[in-house]
Design a protein around this motif. Structure first.
Motif, PDB file in Angstrom:
ATOM      1  N   THR A   1       0.879  -1.331  -0.476  1.00  0.00           N
ATOM      2  CA  THR A   1       0.032   0.014   0.098  1.00  0.00           C
ATOM      3  C   THR A   1       1.123   1.601  -0.292  1.00  0.00           C
ATOM      4  OG1 THR A   1      -1.382  -0.894   1.104  1.00  0.00           O
ATOM      5  CG2 THR A   1      -1.812   1.529   0.889  1.00  0.00           C
ATOM      6  N   PRO A   2       0.236   2.244   0.059  1.00  0.00           N
ATOM      7  CA  PRO A   2       1.660   3.182  -0.888  1.00  0.00           C
ATOM      8  C   PRO A   2       1.787   4.146   0.512  1.00  0.00           C
ATOM      9  CG  PRO A   2      -0.242   3.302  -2.459  1.00  0.00           C
ATOM     10  CD  PRO A   2      -0.731   2.530  -1.935  1.00  0.00           C
ATOM     11  N   PRO A   3       2.666   4.930   1.123  1.00  0.00           N
ATOM     12  CA  PRO A   3       2.904   5.305   2.251  1.00  0.00           C
ATOM     13  C   PRO A   3       1.795   6.335   2.577  1.00  0.00           C
ATOM     14  CG  PRO A   3       4.647   4.948   0.562  1.00  0.00           C
ATOM     15  CD  PRO A   3       4.174   4.772   0.617  1.00  0.00           C
ATOM     16  N   GLN A   4       1.382   7.701   1.861  1.00  0.00           N
ATOM     17  CA  GLN A   4       0.704   7.776   1.855  1.00  0.00           C
ATOM     18  C   GLN A   4      -1.114   7.478   2.446  1.00  0.00           C
ATOM     19  OE1 GLN A   4      -1.017  11.087  -1.442  1.00  0.00           O
ATOM     20  NE2 GLN A   4      -2.302  11.774  -0.341  1.00  0.00           N
ATOM     21  N   ARG A   5      -1.148   6.167   1.767  1.00  0.00           N
ATOM     22  CA  ARG A   5      -2.787   5.647   1.750  1.00  0.00           C
ATOM     23  C   ARG A   5      -2.238   5.021   3.789  1.00  0.00           C
ATOM     24  NH1 ARG A   5      -7.946   5.058   2.629  1.00  0.00           N
ATOM     25  NH2 ARG A   5      -9.093   2.870   2.228  1.00  0.00           N
ATOM     26  N   ARG A   6      -1.109   4.356   3.843  1.00  0.00           N
ATOM     27  CA  ARG A   6      -0.963   4.105   5.256  1.00  0.00           C
ATOM     28  C   ARG A   6      -1.012   5.120   6.293  1.00  0.00           C
ATOM     29  NH1 ARG A   6       4.205  -0.784   5.950  1.00  0.00           N
ATOM     30  NH2 ARG A   6       3.906  -1.434   4.159  1.00  0.00           N
ATOM     31  N   GLN A   7      -0.603   6.406   5.928  1.00  0.00           N
ATOM     32  CA  GLN A   7      -0.817   6.767   6.893  1.00  0.00           C
ATOM     33  C   GLN A   7      -2.319   7.895   7.428  1.00  0.00           C
ATOM     34  OE1 GLN A   7       2.293   8.385   9.533  1.00  0.00           O
ATOM     35  NE2 GLN A   7       0.046   9.147  10.140  1.00  0.00           N
ATOM     36  N   GLU A   8      -2.917   7.406   6.225  1.00  0.00           N
ATOM     37  CA  GLU A   8      -4.552   7.576   6.235  1.00  0.00           C
ATOM     38  C   GLU A   8      -5.388   7.465   7.064  1.00  0.00           C
ATOM     39  OE1 GLU A   8      -8.257   7.899   3.308  1.00  0.00           O
ATOM     40  OE2 GLU A   8      -6.447   8.498   2.765  1.00  0.00           O
TER      41      GLU A   8
ATOM     42  N   ASP B   1      -3.710   6.836  10.753  1.00  0.00           N
ATOM     43  CA  ASP B   1      -4.609   8.281  11.999  1.00  0.00           C
ATOM     44  C   ASP B   1      -6.115   7.554  12.070  1.00  0.00           C
ATOM     45  OD1 ASP B   1      -2.457   9.719  11.390  1.00  0.00           O
ATOM     46  OD2 ASP B   1      -3.249  10.747   9.833  1.00  0.00           O
TER      47      ASP B   1
END
Length: 399
Positions: free
Chosen positions: A320-327, A330
């Motif tokens: 999974t892309p890092p941005q989606r992981r971080q989203e 949260d």
């Protein structure tokens, strides 16, 4: 209890059941249970085929309208005297085959007669039979009367509110979460992921449990369809036992929801909704993967049960892309590549202890060394992931 006398009475009971066509024996059987001492009653029930007993008394020896006196005796009048194992055996026998109204009322009474931790222990024992005759099957399938089901669930809810367990239950996927089987080619097929068993243990134990939790009493929420004979479910549970999961419950999918991640997630969420109604005294931790609807399941679970879900962990096999992981991080949905990385997030989230984190790291390293990788490159890639996550674990602070 005089063992010789009790054994003689038990032999008489078995003899009466062998001659169940004689209706004159019915009063003798009922009186035997009625007159038994507390110890004798539990001894008789533990050493009698209760399925045979109830089948003989339902439409056989007693007739369908005459079996209620014995059911009332066992589920109401003398219910408080039954040990929990006997109570569970009786509930299992009542669940076997067709469940007419008297049996459903008896099942309800077995629940209503318990409160607090005793009710929780009864439910856990009834749920850990190692086959499809679990608590979800009993309450949502075998009990047909909506009024009886509603009353039973209301009692469970009221007792949970008065006596919260303060413990975790682990709800886990199987394929590509517990073992590599469908879409994860980073490990040899059917490899149990290094550290997963220790991760289950520590999640069940929690960060500071005041009582010892039953390790590996895991609920597997699978997309695998349940066949009419439950062969898939029973075979899967046996595979789990062979891999070290000694007690487990399996909530299966369906053929109608087999295709498409959202349809799989919808069926899993339906099963999760029902299971949370059975154990509202617990908090729940979800463990899944990014390949079969578990992200959608975790999002839906948080939306519908925000106070029950303590954390969700997603084994990232895509990736999974890092941005989606971080989203999603949260939103308390944590993606991980190794179970050491999952353990770090679990510790920092507060669902396992610092000592638990270290136990998972040690177990994962030992298991990784034993994996028979097919290529050197595959092993080196996994070792690099572990080295990164072990550095995070060593940097974690217990304070």
């Amino acid at each position: 209890m005089n063992q010789v006398i009790a054994a003689s009475k038990l032999q008489a009971l078995r003899s009466a059941l062998r001659h169940a066509s004689d209706k004159r024996l019915e009063p003798a059987i009922v009186d035997m249970f009625k007159d038994a001492s507390n110890e004798e009653l539990n001894y008789f029930l533990l050493n009698t085929d209760l399925v045979d007993l109830l089948s003989k008394l339902d439409g056989g020896l007693l007739g369908s309208d005459e079996s209620a006196p014995l059911l009332d005796l066992l589920s109401v009048t003398r219910s408080a005297e039954l040990s929990l194992p006997v109570r569970v055996s009786l509930a299992s026998a009542l669940q076997f085959g067709h469940t007419p109204k008297p049996q459903e009322k008896a099942l309800l009474n077995l629940f209503l007669g318990l409160s607090g931790r005793e009710l929780t222990d009864f439910k856990n024992l009834a749920d850990a039979g190692g086959n499809h005759h679990d608590l979800q099957q009993l309450v949502f399938r075998d009990i047909d009367d909506p009024a009886i089901r509603t009353q039973l669930l209301a009692h469970i809810q009221a007792e949970a509110a008065a006596h919260p367990a303060g413990e975790n239950k682990v709800i886990s996927d199987i394929d590509d979460t517990f073992l590599a089987s469908l879409k994860d080619w980073r490990y040899p097929r059917d490899t149990v992921y290094p550290g997963v068993l220790a991760f289950y243990d520590e999640l069940t134990r929690g960060p500071g449990a005041t009582r010892s939790a039953d390790p590996r009493n895991i609920v597997f929420l699978s997309g695998r369809p349940q066949d009419p004979l439950t062969l898939v479910e029973n075979i899967t549970l046996e595979v789990m036992r062979q891999h070290g999961v000694t007690t487990a419950v399996m909530l299966s999918g369906s053929l109608l929801h087999l295709v498409g991640n959202r349809r799989i997630a919808a069926k899993k969420l339906e099963n999760l909704d029902q299971y949370l109604q059975l154990f509202p005294e617990y908090g729940f931790v979800l463990v899944g993967d990014s390949g079969q609807g578990d992200v959608d399941l975790s999002i839906g679970a948080y939306q519908r049960h925000p106070h029950a879900i303590r954390a969700a962990f997603i084994h990232d096999i895509k990736p999974t892309p890092p941005q989606r992981r971080q989203e999603l991080r949260d939103r308390q949905i944590y993606f991980f590549d190794t179970y050491v990385g999952a353990a770090v997030d679990a510790f920092e989230t507060g669902v396992i202890s610092y000592n638990g984190l270290n136990r998972i790291a040690d177990a994962a390293q030992e298991s990784l060394a034993a994996v028979s990788f097919t290529t050197t490159a595959m092993r080196e890639a996994r070792e690099a992931e572990f080295a990164r996550d072990l550095a995070r674990a060593h940097a974690a602070s217990p304070s």
